[in-house]
Design an enzyme around this catalytic site. Structure first.
Site, short mmCIF file in Angstrom:
data_model
loop_
_atom_site.label_atom_id
_atom_site.label_comp_id
_atom_site.label_asym_id
_atom_site.label_seq_id
_atom_site.Cartn_x
_atom_site.Cartn_y
_atom_site.Cartn_z
N THR A 93 0.94 -0.87 0.27
CA THR A 93 0.19 -0.13 0.06
C THR A 93 0.87 1.83 -0.05
OG1 THR A 93 -1.57 -0.71 0.80
CG2 THR A 93 -1.56 1.34 1.14
N ASP A 133 1.71 -6.96 -4.09
CA ASP A 133 0.32 -6.42 -3.26
C ASP A 133 1.17 -8.02 -2.89
OD1 ASP A 133 -2.30 -7.38 -1.32
OD2 ASP A 133 -2.96 -6.14 -2.49
N SER A 134 1.40 -7.76 -1.27
CA SER A 134 1.73 -8.86 -1.14
C SER A 134 1.57 -10.13 -0.29
CB SER A 134 2.81 -8.27 0.56
OG SER A 134 2.32 -7.78 1.72
N SER A 135 -0.25 -9.72 -0.31
CA SER A 135 -0.77 -11.11 -0.76
C SER A 135 -0.30 -12.41 -1.17
CB SER A 135 -2.05 -10.72 -0.87
OG SER A 135 -2.59 -10.09 0.20
N THR A 144 1.38 -4.80 4.25
CA THR A 144 1.38 -4.94 5.53
C THR A 144 0.88 -6.66 6.13
OG1 THR A 144 -0.91 -4.17 6.03
CG2 THR A 144 1.14 -2.40 6.47
N ASP A 145 0.11 -6.93 4.78
CA ASP A 145 -0.20 -8.29 5.23
C ASP A 145 0.42 -9.19 5.27
OD1 ASP A 145 -3.14 -6.87 4.33
OD2 ASP A 145 -3.78 -7.77 2.38
N THR A 147 0.22 -21.69 19.75
CA THR A 147 -1.23 -21.43 20.65
C THR A 147 -2.75 -20.20 19.67
OG1 THR A 147 -2.49 -20.52 22.71
CG2 THR A 147 -0.17 -19.46 22.14
#
Ligand code: ASP
Length: 354
Positions: free
Chosen positions: A24, A68-70, A100-101, A289
């Site tokens: 982004t 896009d980091s996806s 950021t993803d 966890t």
């Protein structure tokens, strides 16, 4: 203020390499369909003229295509590690602009790919594109560059680690996780304190920063990754069929079990039987966890104990992102699953409190 700060800690002009992968921070709205798409890096620097005020040399390296980091693949981590190794002697620090993803996945994995890292590798990005009036991108980028260039009175890097710099906080990369999809406060490090905070000046949390024991050792990179890992998130109603498909599937060498609380899962015989069958077949099973903070203790409840007895390894307080990167790296380097399991129990790069 910042300029005098730089003069104090930088005996000679520092150099930072900005590596732009996409995300982004460097996106612009495509007027044809209103979606955000990456734009040219030179325009990005024009949007942040403040960077020119630093007494620094800033060079840039742009990935092609910008993503896009996806869409991040481990091959990008390998490429990043190679670039950093190649340019290591030419720069004091490295800033990686990244979406950021998946930033926490990339920062985690890369922390395991470096040995004897003695310079900062700082990931940053933003929630709003840098060209937008209220962007968080400028502050994030400026702080990341300042930290990447910062040196102590002996000329050593202030933070020789792989980190995420976001919203005025510097986190250890392999302790970070994205916790907010919309706020500027997008990242957290629930089980480890920030390594630095940016206010009027940047305050370094020296007691929590890892410094290599011998700063003269040459950087080594481990780019061999084995990605045959699946993640099984335990939830009420999960079926025997689904658990069996994931735990016993032939495509994975390791499974991260995302369990409840302090490492608890279903106590039903079919579940324990399937876990045992997977472990007996040699599969690496790692207990992490689902909780944001705290750690796995398989001795606390009978449901946890039966996992331990079946051969599940404790992830302690590791994040899922970090567990994935640690497994990719260890499995890439060792063919013997027992060796991988023994390293999983160890704190390798500050990723667990042990
Ligand atoms: N989808 C974007 C990405 O991760 C989101 C961002 O950068 O914040 O590349």
């Amino acid at each position: 203020m910042k300029i005098s700060f730089f003069k104090d800690i930088m005996p000679q002009k520092s150099a930072v390499l900005l590596i732009y992968t996409g995300g982004t921070i460097g996106m612009k709205e495509d007027p044809s369909d209103g979606t955000l798409k990456p734009f040219d890096f030179n325009s990005l620097l024009d949007e942040v003229p403040e960077l020119r005020k630093f007494s620094l040399r800033i060079d840039a390296y742009t990935f092609a295509p910008l993503i896009d980091s996806s869409d991040v693949e481990p091959s990008m981590w390998q490429a990043l590690a190679n670039i950093i190794q190649e340019k290591y002697d030419d720069y004091d620090g490295f800033v990686i602009l990244h979406g950021t993803d998946t930033m926490a996945y990339s920062a985690s994995a890369m922390s395991f790919m470096f040995d004897h890292l003695n310079k900062p590798v700082i990931f940053t990005g933003s929630q709003l594109p840098v060209g937008r009036p209220r962007t968080d991108g400028k502050e994030n980028l400026i702080s990341a560059v300042e930290i990447a260039a910062a040196r102590d009175s002996k000329g050593g890097a202030m933070v020789p680690e792989v980190c995420i710099c976001f919203n005025s906080q510097l986190y250890r990369g392999n302790r970070s996780t994205k916790v907010n999809a919309t706020d500027f406060d997008a990242f957290a490090s629930p089980n480890y304190p920030p390594l630095a905070s940016a206010g009027i000046s940047i305050k370094y949390n020296n007691g929590f920063i890892h410094y290599p024991s011998d700063r003269r050792k040459k950087l080594e990179i481990n780019t061999m990754l084995d990605t045959r890992v699946s993640i099984l998130k335990i939830h009420p109603g999960i079926t025997e069929q689904v658990v069996g498909d994931i735990l016993l599937g032939s495509g994975s060498r390791a499974v991260i079990l995302e369990t409840y609380g302090s490492g608890n899962a279903i106590s039903k015989p079919w579940f324990i039987r399937t876990v045992r069958e997977a472990a007996d077949s040699g599969k690496i099973l790692l207990n992490v966890t689902q909780c944001l903070s705290g750690d796995v203790n398989m001795d606390l409840y009978a449901t946890g104990r039966s996992l331990k007895d079946a051969g599940v390894v404790s992830g302690h307080d590791i994040t899922t992102e970090s567990a994935l990167g640690k497994l990719f790296c260890l499995m890439g380097n060792y063919d013997d699953n027992e060796v991988v399991k023994s390293f999983l129990e160890k704190n390798l790069k500050g990723e667990i409190s042990k």
